[in-house]
Design a protein around this motif. Structure first.
Motif, short mmCIF file in Angstrom:
data_model
loop_
_atom_site.label_atom_id
_atom_site.label_comp_id
_atom_site.label_asym_id
_atom_site.label_seq_id
_atom_site.Cartn_x
_atom_site.Cartn_y
_atom_site.Cartn_z
N MET A 1 -14.19 -3.06 -6.48
CA MET A 1 -13.96 -3.44 -5.23
C MET A 1 -13.88 -2.09 -4.33
O MET A 1 -13.16 -1.09 -4.81
CB MET A 1 -13.03 -4.48 -4.82
N ASP A 2 -14.75 -2.15 -3.22
CA ASP A 2 -14.57 -0.92 -2.32
C ASP A 2 -13.27 -0.89 -1.58
O ASP A 2 -12.53 -1.70 -1.49
CB ASP A 2 -15.68 -0.77 -1.19
N ALA A 3 -12.85 0.38 -0.96
CA ALA A 3 -11.58 0.55 -0.15
C ALA A 3 -11.43 -0.40 0.78
O ALA A 3 -10.35 -1.05 0.95
CB ALA A 3 -11.55 1.96 0.15
N VAL A 4 -12.42 -0.73 1.66
CA VAL A 4 -12.30 -1.74 2.61
C VAL A 4 -12.13 -3.15 2.22
O VAL A 4 -11.24 -3.78 2.56
CB VAL A 4 -13.39 -1.70 3.62
N GLY A 5 -12.78 -3.34 1.17
CA GLY A 5 -12.53 -4.87 0.53
C GLY A 5 -11.08 -4.73 -0.08
O GLY A 5 -10.51 -6.03 0.19
N SER A 6 -10.78 -3.95 -0.51
CA SER A 6 -9.30 -3.75 -1.10
C SER A 6 -8.13 -4.04 0.03
O SER A 6 -7.12 -4.86 0.06
CB SER A 6 -8.92 -2.42 -1.79
N LEU A 7 -8.55 -3.22 1.22
CA LEU A 7 -7.57 -3.52 2.19
C LEU A 7 -7.67 -4.86 2.82
O LEU A 7 -6.72 -5.38 3.03
CB LEU A 7 -7.98 -2.55 3.36
N MET A 8 -8.70 -5.41 3.12
CA MET A 8 -8.85 -6.75 3.47
C MET A 8 -8.34 -7.85 2.69
O MET A 8 -7.68 -8.54 3.01
CB MET A 8 -10.40 -7.18 3.62
N ARG A 9 -8.57 -7.37 1.37
CA ARG A 9 -7.86 -8.47 0.32
C ARG A 9 -6.51 -8.33 0.63
O ARG A 9 -5.69 -9.92 0.29
CB ARG A 9 -8.22 -8.02 -1.05
N ARG A 10 -5.69 -7.48 0.48
CA ARG A 10 -4.26 -7.29 0.71
C ARG A 10 -3.85 -7.93 1.88
O ARG A 10 -2.93 -8.63 1.86
CB ARG A 10 -3.92 -5.82 0.84
N VAL A 11 -4.82 -7.83 2.97
CA VAL A 11 -4.07 -8.44 4.31
C VAL A 11 -4.34 -10.04 4.19
O VAL A 11 -3.33 -10.75 4.55
CB VAL A 11 -5.06 -7.84 5.75
N GLU A 12 -5.37 -10.54 3.42
CA GLU A 12 -5.61 -11.74 3.50
C GLU A 12 -4.64 -12.43 2.64
O GLU A 12 -4.24 -13.73 2.75
CB GLU A 12 -7.07 -12.13 2.91
N GLU A 13 -4.19 -11.76 1.25
CA GLU A 13 -3.10 -12.19 0.56
C GLU A 13 -1.91 -12.36 1.33
O GLU A 13 -1.20 -13.21 1.00
CB GLU A 13 -3.07 -11.45 -0.78
N ALA A 14 -1.57 -11.46 2.08
CA ALA A 14 -0.32 -11.65 3.06
C ALA A 14 -0.48 -12.68 3.71
O ALA A 14 0.50 -13.75 3.99
CB ALA A 14 -0.13 -10.27 3.72
N TRP A 15 -1.39 -13.00 4.48
CA TRP A 15 -1.59 -14.14 5.49
C TRP A 15 -1.39 -15.34 4.68
O TRP A 15 -1.06 -16.54 5.00
CB TRP A 15 -2.95 -14.22 6.21
N GLY A 16 -2.16 -15.34 3.32
CA GLY A 16 -1.88 -16.64 2.56
C GLY A 16 -0.41 -16.99 2.02
O GLY A 16 -0.36 -18.11 1.88
N ARG A 17 0.32 -15.95 2.28
CA ARG A 17 2.04 -16.27 1.76
C ARG A 17 2.81 -16.51 3.10
O ARG A 17 3.73 -16.74 3.20
CB ARG A 17 2.50 -14.98 1.03
N GLY A 18 1.93 -16.40 4.12
CA GLY A 18 2.40 -16.69 5.34
C GLY A 18 3.23 -15.74 6.07
O GLY A 18 4.02 -15.92 6.95
N ASN A 19 3.03 -14.53 5.46
CA ASN A 19 3.38 -13.12 6.02
C ASN A 19 2.40 -12.52 7.08
O ASN A 19 1.51 -12.92 7.03
CB ASN A 19 3.84 -12.25 4.93
N THR A 20 3.06 -11.44 7.45
CA THR A 20 2.18 -10.41 8.40
C THR A 20 2.04 -9.27 7.68
O THR A 20 2.69 -8.91 6.82
CB THR A 20 3.39 -10.04 9.57
N ALA A 21 0.63 -8.77 8.00
CA ALA A 21 0.29 -7.61 7.41
C ALA A 21 0.10 -6.54 8.65
O ALA A 21 -0.71 -6.71 9.56
CB ALA A 21 -1.17 -7.79 6.77
N ALA A 22 0.76 -5.42 8.46
CA ALA A 22 0.48 -4.20 9.32
C ALA A 22 -0.36 -3.21 8.65
O ALA A 22 0.00 -2.82 7.43
CB ALA A 22 1.86 -3.71 9.67
N VAL A 23 -1.24 -2.67 9.48
CA VAL A 23 -2.03 -1.49 8.72
C VAL A 23 -2.00 -0.30 9.88
O VAL A 23 -2.18 -0.47 10.89
CB VAL A 23 -3.63 -1.81 8.63
#
Length: 139
Positions: A1-23
């Motif tokens: 997975m490319d770096a941007v895809g990894s970043l987006m995956r991490r954000v989406e996973e946080a949202w899926g847990r009902g959390n906030t993701a800050a970048v």
């Protein structure tokens, strides 16, 4: 997975847990012009690079000159003893080697905070997850 895809995956996973993701995005200002030749050579030796490659880099960064030009008028030639040439294909590699001694410290801090970072040469992004923006910012 490319770096941007990894970043987006991490954000989406946080949202899926009902959390906030800050970048946080960071650009190392003036990265290439501030590479000190002596420090780069020392780092390459510490990392165990072949002697011939270290000598090539030392030669590549030596005996360089710059001429300032303004409004079609050129100044005198001046020696340049710091920095890697902007636009050279090997300069990003030299910069990463130059900073490589910091990577362990940054990764250790990331583990403490639970954050994840990605980088591309002189551009870095860190993703932090928390219950809200305040918690992300605190971390």
């Amino acid at each position: 997975m490319d770096a941007v895809g990894s970043l987006m995956r991490r954000v989406e996973e946080a949202w899926g847990r009902g959390n906030t993701a800050a970048v946080m995005f960071m650009d190392v200002n003036g990265a290439f012009p501030h590479v000190a030749k002596g420090n780069l050579i020392k780092r390459m030796e510490e990392m165990g690079f072949e002697v011939d490659l270290v000598r090539w880099v030392e030669s590549f960064m030596g005996d360089r000159k710059v001429i300032m030009s303004m409004d079609g008028k050129e100044g005198d030639s001046m020696d340049v003893d710091t920095g890697v040439p902007q636009g050279s294909l090997v300069s990003p590699v030299h910069f990463v080697i130059y900073l490589s001694g910091l990577f362990g410290q940054v990764e250790e801090k990331e583990k403490e905070c639970g954050s994840e970072g990605i980088s591309f040469v002189d551009d870095v992004a860190w993703v932090e997850e928390g219950e809200d923006v305040g918690e992300c910012t605190q971390r």
